[in-house]
Design a protein around this motif. Sequence first.
Motif, PDB file in Angstrom:
ATOM      1  N   TRP A  85       0.624  -1.361   0.031  1.00 19.93           N
ATOM      2  CA  TRP A  85       0.017  -0.187   0.027  1.00 19.93           C
ATOM      3  C   TRP A  85       0.906   1.228  -0.041  1.00 19.93           C
ATOM      4  O   TRP A  85       0.229   2.394  -0.136  1.00 19.93           O
ATOM      5  N   MET A  87       3.796   4.071  -1.351  1.00 17.55           N
ATOM      6  CA  MET A  87       3.754   4.996  -2.527  1.00 17.55           C
ATOM      7  C   MET A  87       4.681   4.119  -3.425  1.00 17.55           C
ATOM      8  O   MET A  87       4.488   4.236  -4.643  1.00 17.55           O
ATOM      9  N   GLN A  90       2.371   1.828  -5.157  1.00 20.09           N
ATOM     10  CA  GLN A  90       1.630   2.428  -6.023  1.00 20.09           C
ATOM     11  C   GLN A  90       2.186   3.085  -7.198  1.00 20.09           C
ATOM     12  O   GLN A  90       1.580   3.325  -8.229  1.00 20.09           O
ATOM     13  N   ASN A  95      -0.146   4.154 -10.137  1.00 18.98           N
ATOM     14  CA  ASN A  95      -1.149   4.989  -9.317  1.00 18.98           C
ATOM     15  C   ASN A  95      -0.679   6.203  -8.806  1.00 18.98           C
ATOM     16  O   ASN A  95      -0.412   6.244  -7.755  1.00 18.98           O
ATOM     17  N   ALA A  98      -1.964   8.629  -5.928  1.00 19.24           N
ATOM     18  CA  ALA A  98      -1.644   8.100  -4.542  1.00 19.24           C
ATOM     19  C   ALA A  98      -0.895   8.927  -3.662  1.00 19.24           C
ATOM     20  O   ALA A  98      -0.895   8.868  -2.470  1.00 19.24           O
ATOM     21  N   LEU A 104      -4.951   7.098  -0.257  1.00 16.24           N
ATOM     22  CA  LEU A 104      -4.567   5.767   0.514  1.00 16.24           C
ATOM     23  C   LEU A 104      -4.260   6.160   2.020  1.00 16.24           C
ATOM     24  O   LEU A 104      -4.116   7.423   2.087  1.00 16.24           O
ATOM     25  N   PRO A 107       0.220   6.529   1.681  1.00 14.86           N
ATOM     26  CA  PRO A 107       1.358   6.296   1.092  1.00 14.86           C
ATOM     27  C   PRO A 107       2.515   6.947   0.772  1.00 14.86           C
ATOM     28  O   PRO A 107       3.641   6.663   0.555  1.00 14.86           O
TER      29      PRO A 107
END
Length: 648
Positions: A85, A87, A90, A95, A98, A104, A107
């Motif tokens: 989860w 960064m 991500q 993503n 994020a 989230l 992150p």
Amino acid sequence: MKRIYKILLRSSLLLATAAVICSCQDFLDKEADAIVAEGEAFKNFNNFQGYIEEIYNCIPDKEKHYWTTSWNWGDDEVFNLEGNWHMTNQVDLGNFWAWQAGRLSQPGAWLDKPSTNPTSTNKFDHALWPHAWYSIRKVNIGLANLEKLVSATQEEKNLIAGQLYFYRAWWHFEMMEYFGGLPYIDQVLPADQSPMLPRLSYQECADKAGEDLAKAAALLPIDWDKTSVGSNTAGKNQLRINKIMALGYLGKNYLWAASPLMKNGASVGGGNTYNYDDAYSKKAAEAFGELLTLVESGQTQYSLAQFNYKNIYNHEKADGATSRFSDIFYTTGQNWLMPGSTEAIFRGSSTDFNGSNWNTTKTFGPKVQGIVEHDNIIHQPTANYVKFYGMANGLPLDDPASGFDPAYPFKDRDPRFYHDIVFDGFKYVNAAMPADVEYLRYAGLHTNGTMRGATNGSRTGYFIQKLVPHTANKYDGAYNWSGNLHVYLPYMRLADIYLMYAEACAAFGGAGGKSTNFTKTAEDAINTIRDRVGAGHVHASYTGSRTKFIDEVRRERAVELSFEGFRFNDLQRWLLLTEPPYNVKTAQEFDRLENVDFFKTHDPREARVANFREVTILTRQFGTRHYWFPLKVSDVSMYPEFAQNPGW
């Protein structure tokens, strides 16, 4: 929420404060919570400096910004499965949204926070995006009120103005790295009007930042200790903005503007990766050249920290060594001394030093049998990145003349490999251990080894110990209070200046390129860094071709600055973020041929292995939009001139 311009316009946020950062507590001779009313903030040096202190306090600490924070988003690092989860993962998924608070569970916490407090000394209360806009407005108010500073010497006036010009550029630059060109706010925007400032191109922003940084460099001293004002706090001025910091960021600002992404725009295929802007490259080289001339002539307080160890695995410096490379990143047993050594140029504050151990220092080693305690999150280097650590003779591993032998893959490597990387057979625990966990004393990082679990060990066959020592474990106890373990990542250090100088000069002149104000060539600058660690010079086979030499500059940058948070922005500006092999993360697989008794009596670098090979963990599916982060929808919806980045 429309946070950017609420921060820019909200006058209630503009109360000046004399709350000071840790290293400057004696500077104003005031109570830490004293409030300077806005009308009084500018009348004398002490009050004005108190107003500026809040900006120092806003600089995010990347390493201690969340319980298990993440700051390496290039091809350099991967988390264990429980850290998916964060960064780092991500970004791997594409993503990039994020980064924003609330997307989230924190992150990318150091970039954004749902709630921030510029006066707080809590490590969790500062983030780049909100504090940048806040600090920029604070700077502009300060600059608009310079004429009120009548009760001050010329030296004091210069110090105040220089700090303000520096910070206006610095906060803009830090955002530009991730978001590209933005409105460059160089005026106090009226609170009763809607903002309509357009986004500028990256290079237009860089021009404005360059003007501010040049002004700062002209106004600021090399060393505050040698000024009348700074003599009152001699020895406590290391974090004060000075001429060297301004020159360093002036060069960096122009080098980034010269880089392939900023010159050519986002593209895939890598065809423009060597296509720099010569004019900006030369400007960068001149700024770095001025800085390095001052350093090498002994006019500054900065020098390269020594890389001289009698036990490199334990980071134990040699007898007679006066500094230690490791102290750039962490200190132990030194009464919580802030890391940096003689080399760190620009840092923020690190007031909560024991915050290092909740939980940064507990996120770099194996969680098997609780050998490293607390949250099951592990930073670990990718095998593809570890390959950048070449051979001691200076050649990359894939050079036919390097001498690399896959049967002895850890032998005769660049000395920084042994300092930074935990590999198979490494003695991970020095202290006494219970008999039932004794099997974990030596790192089992071979295929199916004792520390190779994807959930609680290494997915890649390596651990990192550059930033946190391997003794940060349950039995050696370096992260206990008695160890005084303090970690901090500098935003800029001297080795980075040599590397950026080399890149800027190589961009327009190859290995022999140089500035007009410094004696060393690009090749000399790289060799200066290698001389520090005892690695071989750049081989002649890489100096005749501009592109081959730039490849070596980039490899040197990867090794010297590994895991310090620069890699993502480097791949981005070189137009390599989308390109193989830089979009791949791999694991190192191999069979151990030695039994554990071998490591009790032999150096682990001497161990033989079989079937040494790489296995892909993931491939990042990036397109041109991934060269910039997306801006917040709430912000780009405010008015048409503040447009979203392409593709988002």
